[in-house]
Design a protein around this motif. Structure first.
Motif, short mmCIF file in Angstrom:
data_model
loop_
_atom_site.label_atom_id
_atom_site.label_comp_id
_atom_site.label_asym_id
_atom_site.label_seq_id
_atom_site.Cartn_x
_atom_site.Cartn_y
_atom_site.Cartn_z
N SER A 87 24.75 -0.19 98.96
CA SER A 87 24.80 1.19 99.44
C SER A 87 24.50 1.30 100.92
O SER A 87 24.93 2.25 101.58
N SER A 88 23.75 0.35 101.44
CA SER A 88 23.44 0.37 102.87
C SER A 88 23.00 -1.00 103.33
O SER A 88 22.59 -1.85 102.53
N ALA A 89 23.11 -1.23 104.60
CA ALA A 89 22.64 -2.46 105.24
C ALA A 89 21.84 -2.07 106.47
O ALA A 89 22.09 -1.03 107.09
N LYS A 90 20.88 -2.90 106.81
CA LYS A 90 20.02 -2.62 107.95
C LYS A 90 20.02 -3.82 108.89
O LYS A 90 19.79 -4.95 108.48
N LYS A 91 20.28 -3.56 110.16
CA LYS A 91 20.27 -4.62 111.18
C LYS A 91 19.32 -4.23 112.30
O LYS A 91 19.37 -3.10 112.79
N THR A 124 20.15 -0.39 113.18
CA THR A 124 21.37 0.22 112.67
C THR A 124 21.36 0.23 111.16
O THR A 124 21.25 -0.82 110.52
N THR A 125 21.41 1.41 110.56
CA THR A 125 21.59 1.57 109.11
C THR A 125 22.82 2.46 108.94
O THR A 125 23.87 2.14 109.46
N ASN A 126 22.70 3.56 108.21
CA ASN A 126 23.78 4.54 108.20
C ASN A 126 23.84 5.28 109.52
O ASN A 126 24.87 5.85 109.89
N THR A 127 22.73 5.32 110.21
CA THR A 127 22.65 5.88 111.55
C THR A 127 22.02 4.84 112.47
O THR A 127 21.64 3.75 112.03
N LYS A 128 21.87 5.19 113.74
CA LYS A 128 21.26 4.28 114.70
C LYS A 128 19.96 4.87 115.21
O LYS A 128 19.83 6.08 115.38
N ASP A 129 18.99 4.00 115.44
CA ASP A 129 17.72 4.42 116.01
C ASP A 129 17.24 3.33 116.95
O ASP A 129 17.74 2.19 116.93
#
Length: 302
Positions: A87-91, A124-129
């Motif tokens: 459902s999501s990935a985190k970098k 970076t996930t579904n959005t960027k921070d």
């Protein structure tokens, strides 16, 4: 002539010159985290010392500290994880710069220490921070090979990793410390640290201890690391970290490591860390993760 110079540098690295001015390090951790898959990290760090570091006395891993070697460092951290249901990935990527200095003056009877660092993290996930982090530390060496220091750090958000802590202590400890530093969405924190390395009498063995802590608005995180240097080339170590931050991702972290210098200029090592989140309330535990890592690292000096 260029080929001769390069061959000489390689030969010195392989045969083990006892002095160096540059150190390059790399490591990677495989991360087994509850609810996630395909998780791993990669780290790189380069250090330039302003004077040659004598590696002929004491544990090779602590040669710079034993020499009180002032330096500048650059670091990079990367980690990636994906949820099992895709459902999501985190970098996460973090970049850091740090300078450390040891000074002796006629005005102060003991050597003094200072450091300053800056880190920038992109997530970076579904959005960027993203988040920035600044840190300053001052201290002294009241006795030989014993450092005490206090400092201040400004942490924009919980994504603001200390790049150098991620390299030296692993990604789980760095994440936990960043969560604590940003507890209750505050940005200012106080740090304290002590480090000692000493020989064991009548042997070629040595022991090292390091304690570090961070305090912010009623929350705190603590870390303890100890290493036994069986020979100047070979060491085994253990580490433990705990936190009182109500929103951190782990209750406590423990681990171990082994490090071996193949020559005085080349080393390889392995690490293991594990976090436990079982002491959190139901609401908090929905975000807290049990996790463990296995890591490999190497370094070269010239």
């Amino acid at each position: 002539m260029k080929k001769i110079g390069l061959a000489t540098a390689v030969l010195l690295a392989m045969t083990g010159a006892h002095a160096y001015q540059v150190e390059l390090q790399g490591q990677s951790e495989y991360l087994n985290s509850q609810g996630y898959k395909d998780a791993y990290t990669g780290d790189g760090q380069g250090t330039f010392y302003f004077k040659d570091v004598d590696a002929s006395k004491g544990p090779l891993a602590e040669a710079a500290f034993l020499n009180k070697a002032s330096n500048v460092q650059l670091g990079y951290h990367f980690d990636r994880q994906k949820k099992f249901d895709n459902s999501s990935a985190k970098k996460t990527q973090s970049y850091g710069a740090k300078a450390e200095g040891y000074y002796e003056t006629s005005y102060i009877p003991v050597p003094v220490y200072g450091s300053v660092s800056y880190n920038h993290t992109d997530v970076t996930t579904n959005t960027k921070d993203h988040g920035d982090r600044y840190a300053l530390e001052v201290g002294a060496l009241p006795t030989n090979n014993f450092l005490v220091a206090v400092g201040y750090t400004n942490v924009t958000n919980a994504y603001s990793l200390d790049n150098f802590k991620a390299f030296n202590n692993g990604v789980l400890t760095a994440r936990n410390e960043a969560d604590t530093a940003n507890a209750r969405y505050k940005t200012d924190a106080v740090t304290a640290r002590a480090k000692y390395v000493g020989n064991i009498d009548n042997t070629n063995m040595a022991v090292g201890f390091e304690v570090d802590s961070i305090f912010v608005h009623g929350s705190a995180a603590y870390g303890l690391a100890t290493d036994l240097y069986l020979t100047p080339q070979l060491s085994v170590g253990a580490n433990y970290a705990d936190t009182s931050a109500f929103k951190s991702g782990a209750d406590h972290i423990w681990g171990g490591n082994i490090n071996y210098f193949i020559t005085p200029a080349i080393s390889v090592g392995a690490t293991y860390t594990k976090t436990n989140a079982e002491n959190y309330s139901t609401s908090a535990k929905s975000t807290a993760q049990d996790a463990q890592t296995i890591g490999l690292n190497t370094r070269i000096r010239f």
